[in-house]
Scaffold this motif. Structure first.
Motif, PDB file in Angstrom:
ATOM      1  N   SER A   1       0.883  -1.168   0.000  1.00 51.60           N
ATOM      2  CA  SER A   1       0.000   0.000   0.000  1.00 51.60           C
ATOM      3  C   SER A   1       0.917   1.214   0.000  1.00 51.60           C
ATOM      4  O   SER A   1       2.104   1.090   0.289  1.00 51.60           O
ATOM      5  N   SER A   2       0.401   2.365  -0.292  1.00 57.15           N
ATOM      6  CA  SER A   2       1.284   3.538  -0.314  1.00 57.15           C
ATOM      7  C   SER A   2       1.197   4.338   0.982  1.00 57.15           C
ATOM      8  O   SER A   2       1.630   5.490   1.040  1.00 57.15           O
TER       9      SER A   2
ATOM     10  N   SER B   1      -7.534   1.248  -5.485  1.00 63.76           N
ATOM     11  CA  SER B   1      -6.482   0.466  -6.160  1.00 63.76           C
ATOM     12  C   SER B   1      -5.900  -0.577  -5.217  1.00 63.76           C
ATOM     13  O   SER B   1      -5.587  -1.695  -5.628  1.00 63.76           O
ATOM     14  N   GLY B   2      -5.762  -0.217  -3.939  1.00 68.17           N
ATOM     15  CA  GLY B   2      -5.167  -1.122  -2.969  1.00 68.17           C
ATOM     16  C   GLY B   2      -5.912  -2.444  -2.868  1.00 68.17           C
ATOM     17  O   GLY B   2      -5.299  -3.517  -2.872  1.00 68.17           O
TER      18      GLY B   2
ATOM     19  N   GLY C   1      -5.860  -4.385  -6.274  1.00 66.82           N
ATOM     20  CA  GLY C   1      -4.554  -5.023  -6.456  1.00 66.82           C
ATOM     21  C   GLY C   1      -4.394  -6.252  -5.573  1.00 66.82           C
ATOM     22  O   GLY C   1      -3.766  -7.241  -5.975  1.00 66.82           O
TER      23      GLY C   1
ATOM     24  N   ASN D   1      -4.235   4.017 -11.788  1.00 66.73           N
ATOM     25  CA  ASN D   1      -5.574   4.432 -12.187  1.00 66.73           C
ATOM     26  C   ASN D   1      -5.487   5.434 -13.332  1.00 66.73           C
ATOM     27  O   ASN D   1      -4.425   6.007 -13.608  1.00 66.73           O
TER      28      ASN D   1
ATOM     29  N   ARG E   1       2.998  -2.659  -6.662  1.00 69.13           N
ATOM     30  CA  ARG E   1       2.954  -1.283  -6.156  1.00 69.13           C
ATOM     31  C   ARG E   1       1.853  -0.509  -6.881  1.00 69.13           C
ATOM     32  O   ARG E   1       1.326  -0.977  -7.887  1.00 69.13           O
ATOM     33  N   PHE E   2       1.575   0.700  -6.374  1.00 70.41           N
ATOM     34  CA  PHE E   2       0.428   1.451  -6.880  1.00 70.41           C
ATOM     35  C   PHE E   2       0.794   2.837  -7.390  1.00 70.41           C
ATOM     36  O   PHE E   2       1.605   3.550  -6.777  1.00 70.41           O
ATOM     37  N   ASN E   3       0.135   3.225  -8.444  1.00 73.27           N
ATOM     38  CA  ASN E   3       0.143   4.609  -8.927  1.00 73.27           C
ATOM     39  C   ASN E   3       1.556   5.189  -8.938  1.00 73.27           C
ATOM     40  O   ASN E   3       2.457   4.580  -9.475  1.00 73.27           O
TER      41      ASN E   3
ATOM     42  N   ARG F   1       2.812  -2.838 -11.472  1.00 69.47           N
ATOM     43  CA  ARG F   1       2.353  -1.544 -10.952  1.00 69.47           C
ATOM     44  C   ARG F   1       0.922  -1.323 -11.428  1.00 69.47           C
ATOM     45  O   ARG F   1       0.650  -1.342 -12.629  1.00 69.47           O
ATOM     46  N   LEU F   2       0.012  -1.168 -10.473  1.00 65.30           N
ATOM     47  CA  LEU F   2      -1.396  -0.922 -10.789  1.00 65.30           C
ATOM     48  C   LEU F   2      -1.652   0.583 -10.745  1.00 65.30           C
ATOM     49  O   LEU F   2      -1.397   1.221  -9.718  1.00 65.30           O
TER      50      LEU F   2
END
Ligand code: C5P
Length: 322
Positions: free
Chosen positions: A103-104, A239-240, A243, A148, A125-127, A145-146
């Protein structure tokens, strides 16, 4: 509990939020931008609380991690469809043994979890979450990497030119109207996901890049709503959580870091930015509070793992006997 501090309560409700955030959440609960139609028995208060194995099997049975392929309408009649991967993500990637979902959250800062995160076979990982400069806390491996569509479209994120996005496999998503088919969504995306996708593919033709089928996000939304005692925001999951479900379909075991906040819990929104807002952890637009309730109820790990490492352990779908 005793010496152990508080960890996430799996019956968190919007009434338990501070008054400012409670109003924002209640506003989103009343709004219905995507035309969500709530189906099923409806009797919110009478629904049975499912056990952990029941919840996990329901998620496995009712959610399909689908991605766009060039054979689907309307893409099959568009010249750029050849830029889409020929096969769905789940036939190209994995299976992986052990995975990390990072998570970020601001609570990753000073966590020292980098080595542990990198020890997994695949890391999501995200965004715009960076690793450079934060390796000690978040590691340096990025397998997927997911992102949006808002990140893809905004000038500030420099999606087309920043090297942040160039490692690993990219997976993008955009909120679609609840009952839209692909053609209706294509003509009415929230952000210009398809324009940006085509531009990115032209600049980075060798990097694998998938787009999630919008059915996926609403199937996940339905799993959250059906297991909550109150109406949740009629907006797609964060997203979390998307994912996390994506990795459950690719991995034998999934470790999610700082989605359920540890003893380091903070109003710092992201580990990589000096911006403070409790909505990042508790949700406003996204039904994040309820996603966390569901993850807490599915967690196979201990409360101590959450408290000290911000770590939740979930079985991959392939390991479930449903
Ligand atoms: O903000 P962003 O969506 O890029 O963060 C990635 C994910 O990490 C969020 O979708 C959310 O699920 C999770 N997150 C969180 N708490 C925070 C920040 C992010 O749970 N403070």
């Amino acid at each position: 509990h005793g010496l152990l501090g508080e960890v996430w309560d799996d019956e968190m409700s919007s009434n338990m939020l501070g008054s400012r955030l409670r109003k924002v959440v209640q506003n989103y609960q009343a709004m219905n931008k995507y035309g969500v139609e709530v189906s099923g028995p409806g009797g919110v208060s009478s629904r049975p609380k499912l056990s952990r194995p029941e919840l996990l099997c329901q998620l496995k049975d009712k959610v399909e991690v689908a991605t766009l392929t060039p054979d689907l309408q309307p893409f099959s009649s568009l010249p750029w469809a050849a830029q889409l991967p020929l096969k769905p993500l789940t036939s190209d990637l994995g299976p992986y043994k052990s995975c990390a979902v990072v998570s970020s959250a601001g609570s990753l800062r000073y966590s020292g979890l980098g080595k542990e995160i990198d020890s997994h076979d695949a890391v999501l990982r995200f965004n715009a979450a960076p690793t450079a400069g934060y390796e000690k806390d978040v590691g340096s491996k990025t397998t997927i990497r997911l992102i949006n569509s808002q990140v893809m479209a905004s000038d500030e994120h420099r999606f087309l030119s920043s090297s942040l996005y160039s490692s690993g496999v990219l997976v993008a998503w955009d909120p679609a109207p609840f009952s839209a088919d692909l053609t209706q969504w294509y003509n009415r995306t929230d952000y210009p996901i398809f324009v940006q996708y085509q531009r990115y593919r032209r600049l980075h033709p060798l990097q694998p890049f998938y787009i999630l089928h919008p059915r996926f996000e609403w199937q996940v939304w339905q799993r959250i709503q059906d297991n909550m005692a109150e109406p949740i925001q009629k907006n797609p999951p964060s997203s979390g959580f998307l994912g996390t479900v994506l990795m459950m379909s690719l991995c034998e075991v999934v470790h999610v870091y700082e989605f359920l906040p540890s003893r380091r819990k903070t109003e710092l929104c992201h580990y990589y930015q000096r911006f403070y807002d409790a909505a990042c952890t508790l949700g406003a637009y996204h039904p994040l509070l309820y996603e966390k309730n569901l993850v807490k109820r599915m967690n196979q790990g201990s409360d101590r793992d959450i408290y000290t490492n911000g770590r939740v352990t979930l079985p991959g779908f392939s390991k479930l006997n449903c």
